[in-house]
Design an enzyme around this catalytic site. Structure first.
Site, PDB file in Angstrom:
ATOM      1  N   LYS A 116       0.832  -1.197   0.000  1.00 44.90           N
ATOM      2  CA  LYS A 116       0.000   0.000   0.000  1.00 44.90           C
ATOM      3  C   LYS A 116       0.874   1.257   0.000  1.00 44.90           C
ATOM      4  O   LYS A 116       0.511   2.276  -0.578  1.00 44.90           O
ATOM      5  CB  LYS A 116      -0.914   0.018   1.225  1.00 44.90           C
ATOM      6  CG  LYS A 116      -2.053  -1.012   1.199  1.00 44.90           C
ATOM      7  CD  LYS A 116      -2.962  -0.811   2.412  1.00 44.90           C
ATOM      8  CE  LYS A 116      -3.704  -2.065   2.840  1.00 44.90           C
ATOM      9  NZ  LYS A 116      -4.804  -2.467   2.002  1.00 44.90           N
ATOM     10  N   GLU A 200      -2.588   6.797   8.149  1.00 46.32           N
ATOM     11  CA  GLU A 200      -3.456   7.712   7.406  1.00 46.32           C
ATOM     12  C   GLU A 200      -4.321   8.485   8.370  1.00 46.32           C
ATOM     13  O   GLU A 200      -4.672   7.991   9.439  1.00 46.32           O
ATOM     14  CB  GLU A 200      -4.385   6.925   6.460  1.00 46.32           C
ATOM     15  CG  GLU A 200      -3.695   6.412   5.227  1.00 46.32           C
ATOM     16  CD  GLU A 200      -4.634   5.602   4.346  1.00 46.32           C
ATOM     17  OE1 GLU A 200      -5.841   5.515   4.647  1.00 46.32           O
ATOM     18  OE2 GLU A 200      -4.137   5.057   3.347  1.00 46.32           O
ATOM     19  N   HIS A 235     -13.850  -2.968   9.233  1.00 46.32           N
ATOM     20  CA  HIS A 235     -13.255  -2.445   8.009  1.00 46.32           C
ATOM     21  C   HIS A 235     -13.291  -3.441   6.860  1.00 46.32           C
ATOM     22  O   HIS A 235     -12.469  -3.393   5.951  1.00 46.32           O
ATOM     23  CB  HIS A 235     -11.813  -1.975   8.258  1.00 46.32           C
ATOM     24  CG  HIS A 235     -11.754  -0.835   9.226  1.00 46.32           C
ATOM     25  ND1 HIS A 235     -11.051  -0.900  10.405  1.00 46.32           N
ATOM     26  CD2 HIS A 235     -12.339   0.367   9.202  1.00 46.32           C
ATOM     27  CE1 HIS A 235     -11.206   0.235  11.062  1.00 46.32           C
ATOM     28  NE2 HIS A 235     -11.980   1.024  10.362  1.00 46.32           N
ATOM     29  N   ARG A 292      -6.660  -8.068  -8.946  1.00 40.15           N
ATOM     30  CA  ARG A 292      -7.318  -9.371  -9.084  1.00 40.15           C
ATOM     31  C   ARG A 292      -8.797  -9.137  -9.305  1.00 40.15           C
ATOM     32  O   ARG A 292      -9.274  -8.008  -9.310  1.00 40.15           O
ATOM     33  CB  ARG A 292      -7.131 -10.159  -7.784  1.00 40.15           C
ATOM     34  CG  ARG A 292      -7.625  -9.338  -6.576  1.00 40.15           C
ATOM     35  CD  ARG A 292      -7.674 -10.131  -5.312  1.00 40.15           C
ATOM     36  NE  ARG A 292      -7.709  -9.304  -4.133  1.00 40.15           N
ATOM     37  CZ  ARG A 292      -8.790  -8.792  -3.564  1.00 40.15           C
ATOM     38  NH1 ARG A 292      -9.972  -8.993  -4.111  1.00 40.15           N
ATOM     39  NH2 ARG A 292      -8.714  -8.064  -2.470  1.00 40.15           N
TER      40      ARG A 292
HETATM   41  P1  ADP Z   1     -12.629  -7.540  -2.077  1.00 36.10           P
HETATM   42  O1  ADP Z   1     -12.176  -8.477  -3.125  1.00 36.10           O
HETATM   43  O2  ADP Z   1     -14.001  -7.174  -2.231  1.00 36.10           O
HETATM   44  O3  ADP Z   1     -11.707  -6.397  -1.761  1.00 36.10           O
HETATM   45  P2  ADP Z   1     -11.851  -8.680   0.358  1.00 36.10           P
HETATM   46  O4  ADP Z   1     -10.691  -7.774   0.411  1.00 36.10           O
HETATM   47  O5  ADP Z   1     -12.728  -8.839   1.540  1.00 36.10           O
HETATM   48  O6  ADP Z   1     -12.814  -8.348  -0.795  1.00 36.10           O
HETATM   49  O7  ADP Z   1     -11.478 -10.136  -0.123  1.00 36.10           O
HETATM   50  C1  ADP Z   1     -10.250 -10.511  -0.454  1.00 36.10           C
HETATM   51  C2  ADP Z   1      -9.633 -11.000   0.777  1.00 36.10           C
HETATM   52  O8  ADP Z   1     -10.543 -11.886   1.403  1.00 36.10           O
HETATM   53  C3  ADP Z   1      -8.400 -11.769   0.555  1.00 36.10           C
HETATM   54  O9  ADP Z   1      -7.294 -10.948   0.581  1.00 36.10           O
HETATM   55  C4  ADP Z   1      -8.450 -12.755   1.708  1.00 36.10           C
HETATM   56  O10 ADP Z   1      -7.851 -12.222   2.855  1.00 36.10           O
HETATM   57  C5  ADP Z   1      -9.895 -12.950   2.014  1.00 36.10           C
HETATM   58  N1  ADP Z   1     -10.551 -14.118   1.486  1.00 36.10           N
HETATM   59  C6  ADP Z   1     -11.868 -14.218   1.355  1.00 36.10           C
HETATM   60  N2  ADP Z   1     -12.202 -15.409   0.869  1.00 36.10           N
HETATM   61  C7  ADP Z   1     -11.084 -16.066   0.652  1.00 36.10           C
HETATM   62  C8  ADP Z   1     -10.788 -17.335   0.114  1.00 36.10           C
HETATM   63  N3  ADP Z   1     -11.721 -18.187  -0.315  1.00 36.10           N
HETATM   64  N4  ADP Z   1      -9.534 -17.673   0.027  1.00 36.10           N
HETATM   65  C9  ADP Z   1      -8.596 -16.859   0.429  1.00 36.10           C
HETATM   66  N5  ADP Z   1      -8.792 -15.660   0.919  1.00 36.10           N
HETATM   67  C10 ADP Z   1     -10.027 -15.250   1.037  1.00 36.10           C
HETATM   68  P1  ADP Z   2      -7.833  -3.765   2.957  1.00 36.86           P
HETATM   69  O1  ADP Z   2      -6.552  -4.134   2.324  1.00 36.86           O
HETATM   70  O2  ADP Z   2      -8.085  -4.495   4.214  1.00 36.86           O
HETATM   71  O3  ADP Z   2      -8.954  -3.800   1.983  1.00 36.86           O
HETATM   72  P2  ADP Z   2      -8.064  -0.845   2.774  1.00 36.86           P
HETATM   73  O4  ADP Z   2      -6.923   0.065   2.795  1.00 36.86           O
HETATM   74  O5  ADP Z   2      -8.711  -1.076   1.468  1.00 36.86           O
HETATM   75  O6  ADP Z   2      -7.627  -2.244   3.410  1.00 36.86           O
HETATM   76  O7  ADP Z   2      -9.142  -0.319   3.817  1.00 36.86           O
HETATM   77  C1  ADP Z   2     -10.228  -1.108   4.218  1.00 36.86           C
HETATM   78  C2  ADP Z   2     -11.339  -0.252   4.784  1.00 36.86           C
HETATM   79  O8  ADP Z   2     -10.897   0.525   5.897  1.00 36.86           O
HETATM   80  C3  ADP Z   2     -11.909   0.768   3.829  1.00 36.86           C
HETATM   81  O9  ADP Z   2     -12.872   0.218   2.987  1.00 36.86           O
HETATM   82  C4  ADP Z   2     -12.471   1.808   4.764  1.00 36.86           C
HETATM   83  O10 ADP Z   2     -13.722   1.431   5.268  1.00 36.86           O
HETATM   84  C5  ADP Z   2     -11.507   1.803   5.911  1.00 36.86           C
HETATM   85  N1  ADP Z   2     -10.501   2.841   5.736  1.00 36.86           N
HETATM   86  C6  ADP Z   2      -9.341   2.737   5.057  1.00 36.86           C
HETATM   87  N2  ADP Z   2      -8.643   3.884   5.096  1.00 36.86           N
HETATM   88  C7  ADP Z   2      -9.381   4.741   5.812  1.00 36.86           C
HETATM   89  C8  ADP Z   2      -9.195   6.101   6.243  1.00 36.86           C
HETATM   90  N3  ADP Z   2      -8.101   6.775   5.930  1.00 36.86           N
HETATM   91  N4  ADP Z   2     -10.164   6.671   6.986  1.00 36.86           N
HETATM   92  C9  ADP Z   2     -11.279   5.997   7.323  1.00 36.86           C
HETATM   93  N5  ADP Z   2     -11.502   4.724   6.976  1.00 36.86           N
HETATM   94  C10 ADP Z   2     -10.569   4.097   6.227  1.00 36.86           C
HETATM   95 MG    MG Z   3      -9.246  -2.677   0.354  1.00 34.57          MG
END
Ligand code: ADP
Ligand code: ADP
Ligand code: MG
Length: 668
Positions: A116, A200, A235, A292
């Site tokens: 990130k 952040e 989150h 992905r």
């Molecule tokens: P999105 O694709 O909507 O961002 P998420 O970030 O919740 O959704 O989903 C991807 C993450 O979910 C993966 O990085 C992993 O941590 C987890 N995950 C969910 N289902 C699986 C699965 N069947 N196998 C492996 N990881 C999974």
């Molecule tokens: P992940 O890899 O787990 O998907 P993200 O960086 O996409 O992590 O953040 C996941 C969630 O956390 C976001 O969808 C949002 O709801 C919350 N989030 C991330 N960054 C912020 C921020 N700077 N302020 C408030 N909420 C945040």
């Molecule tokens: Mg995310």
């Protein structure tokens, strides 16, 4: 196009990829671990290869074994799904070396967005707006604390290698920073073997809006509009929809262009998602790019009428994107909910167990269900606890949400705790339906969304008692071989004659006896708490109970199940909701002991490791007070006191591994 592909994943996403491949006449190879030998994705594929023990680290994450399986079966390409190896550049390279196509972006693009922090540096150069924060390499705690002060609290600590909400901590003030940093680093290390973090500014009431992008190897890159994924817990997304409520066309264009620019900046190919976080005033900032297919891609498929897995296969085979930007249109509104095996009342703790009863919504013109499980399958602690995704497509948002709320009411799961009631409450919530959408929604509306344990009502006792009478009747019939034989009559149940029975139920701490009077004509008079009602009941062919109660007819599904503590629980599905009661069986004394023992201790809900203990023997604790932190399924879970009491003993120490059901803390 390929003639055979291997799917390096499991669960619903493996099944979903297989479905498209089959439609296109492409043969499929599944891979599976020990725990998944009988899984749905294995049954659906043309071939399946065993790749190791249940732990993902020893099976679904072992690149060599998966590539060897592809070579051996003659698969020309590998679809990685999401999670697991999908964002692993080393795996993509290993595929290329082995002469197998990786269905995903080039390794360099995965690498560019893999961290990130690095991704933000690239986006900064591409002039895509970023949330104020720190994404540097210096990781000394003092410097990070100083950066947090500069950014201004509240701040959000994130694992640079993060995903799935792991290694993320909101920090309210400077005093709590050091502890939160340690926790985030510990979780990041466990989940990603990398404890780099970034910081952040924590935005208040933001929305998560993401753009689906797609690029081919011929220089074309389009976006397929946005998805709003603001309804989250921990989150992590729970409900996703497309298009985003109140999105105006100019902002859609601006975000779409920023996302395409981001993809072009790293030479992207295939399906990707650029995630933005948007302020209440509409200002949006780049958050991360997922290189992905995304879990929630079906809502985009619904509104665009496209099959994104088909697009992925086309692009991976060297083809051009099927449509240009101006040919893409939004049709209607789509909503997806993630049905999880987790307990909203216990801070969304994952729930494992056998799905002894499973009724998912039926698919139809408006309804799509993506699942990797069937009744009888087990939700294990090894993998993600998602049971299914339910997707609704309708002409507008209100219709889609109304339909979804109804579908969640018809969803029946016994064997694990689920979030179905929460999903139903969300889809029916006036504020959400009215367009109030932000990442704090669930927490803010907790009181209206969470089922408070209310005392069981007469209808509940009536349904449960009728179910019990039917069971008696059926047992007597099987015992005698003939329900009408005199032997059945003498069996103590006097099925056909007049008489009465008493059924005792436990509802929380309260014990209730319901008397049922059997009439000669088959009717039943029920003496309930507040009233007396006449009833009739019959088992239908599908196993449900057809009930006539006080002049009203309805059906109920009633599932009897032995709980972990030995007691007999009844799950009652009727009126679009789940009710539960425990049977008091006068013949079984063990259940009383089990219940008594269960109440005097805290047991481990999942296999895991104790990473923090907050109490010791002799401490007095009050209900809800945190007792210990358990690391399970790569996340930290805080277990709280179930009631006021005094700690008698603490059975395990920090660092110890505990089995599911292990007694962790005993009370006086
Ligand atoms: P999105 O694709 O909507 O961002 P998420 O970030 O919740 O959704 O989903 C991807 C993450 O979910 C993966 O990085 C992993 O941590 C987890 N995950 C969910 N289902 C699986 C699965 N069947 N196998 C492996 N990881 C999974
Ligand atoms: P992940 O890899 O787990 O998907 P993200 O960086 O996409 O992590 O953040 C996941 C969630 O956390 C976001 O969808 C949002 O709801 C919350 N989030 C991330 N960054 C912020 C921020 N700077 N302020 C408030 N909420 C945040
Ligand atoms: Mg995310």
């Amino acid at each position: 196009m390929f003639s055979k592909i291997l799917i390096a994943n499991r669960g619903e996403i493996a099944c979903r990829v297989i479905k498209t491949a089959q439609r296109l006449g492409i043969k499929t190879v599944a891979v599976y671990s020990d725990a998944d030998a009988g899984a749905r994705h294995v049954a659906l594929a043309d071939e399946a290869v065993h790749i190791g023990p249940s732990a993902a680290r020893e099976s679904y994450l072992v690149a060599d074994r998966i590539i060897a399986a592809a070579k051996r079966t003659g698969a020309q390409a590998i679809h990685p799904g999401y999670g697991f190896l999908s964002e692993n550049a080393g795996f993509a390279e290993a595929c290329a070396r082995a002469g197998v196509v990786f269905i995903g972006p080039p390794p360099a693009a995965i690498r560019a967005m893999g961290s990130k922090s690095e991704a933000k540096k690239i986006m900064e150069k591409a002039r895509v707006p970023l949330v104020p924060g720190y994404h540097g390499d210096d990781q000394t705690p003092e410097l990070l604390a100083k950066e947090a002060d500069r950014i201004g609290f509240p701040v959000l600590i994130k694992a640079a290698a993060g995903g799935g909400g792991k290694g993320m901590r909101v920090v309210e003030g400077a005093g709590k920073f050091a502890d939160a940093l340690a926790g985030a680093k510990r979780e990041a290390k466990a989940a990603f073997a990398d404890d780099h973090v970034l910081i952040e500014k924590y935005l208040m009431r933001p929305r998560h809006i993401e753009i689906q992008v797609f690029a081919d190897t011929h220089g074309n890159c389009v976006h397929l509009f946005e998805r709003d994924c603001s309804i989250q817990r921990r989150h992590q997304k729970v409900i996703e929809e497309a298009p985003a409520p109140d999105m105006d066309p100019d902002r859609r264009r601006a975000m779409g262009e920023a996302a395409v620019a981001a993809a072009r900046a790293i030479g992207y190919v295939g399906a990707g998602t650029v995630e933005f976080i948007a302020d209440q005033d509409g200002t949006f900032y780049f958050m991360e790019m997922n290189t992905r297919l995304q879990v929630e891609h079906p809502v985009t498929e619904a509104i665009t009428g496209q099959d994104l897995v088909e697009w992925q296969l086309l692009v991976a085979a060297g083809g051009k994107l099927p449509l240009a930007q101006e040919k893409l249109h939004i049709d209607g509104h789509a909503v997806e909910v993630r049905l999880y095996a987790e307990d909203p009342a216990r801070n969304f703790l994952p729930s494992t167990g056998t799905l002894m009863h499973l009724r998912l919504p039926a698919e139809g013109p408006h309804v799509r269900v993506d699942t990797g499980v069937r009744e009888g399958d087990t939700v294990t602690p090894y993998y993600d606890p998602m049971i299914a995704k339910v997707i609704v497509h309708d002409r507008d948002r209100t219709s889609a949400l109304r339909r979804m709320a109804a579908l969640m009411g018809e969803t029946e799961v016994v064997g694990v705790v689920t979030n179905a009631a929460l999903l139903k409450a969300l889809c029916a919530h006036p504020a959400f339906v009215g367009g109030e959408v932000d990442t704090g929604f669930i927490e803010r509306h907790r009181a209206e969304l969470f089922d408070l344990p209310a005392p069981a009502d007469d209808r509940t006792f009536a349904i449960a008692t009728l179910a019990r009478l039917v069971e008696w009747q059926e047992t007597a019939a099987t015992d005698s071989g003939d329900p009408h034989s005199p032997w059945a009559l003498q069996n103590g149940f006097r099925l056909l004659g007049e008489g009465h029975d008493e059924v005792r139920w436990k509802d929380g701490d309260r014990e209730v006896a319901i008397r049922a009077h059997r009439h000669r004509d088959g009717g039943i008079g029920l003496d309930l708490l507040d009233t007396t009602l006449e009833a009739r009941v019959q088992r239908a062919d599908d196993g449900r109970l057809a009930i006539w109660l006080g002049g009203e007819t309805f059906t109920a599904a009633v599932v009897r199940r032995q709980a972990n503590d030995g007691g007999i629980d009844y799950s009652l599905f009727a009126d679009g909701r789940l009710r539960r009661l425990r049977l008091v069986d006068p013949l079984d004394v063990t259940q009383y002991e089990a219940v008594a023992a269960g109440e005097a201790s805290v047991r481990s809900p999942l296999p895991g490791k104790i990473i923090d203990l907050r109490v010791k023997a002799g401490d007095t604790v009050s209900k809800g007070q945190p007792l210990l932190v358990l690391e399970a399924m790569k996340m930290e879970h805080t277990l709280a006191a179930p009631a006021d009491g005094t700690v008698k003993s603490v059975r395990y120490g920090v660092g110890e591994q505990v089995a599911e059901g292990a007694e962790l803390i005993e009370f006086e």
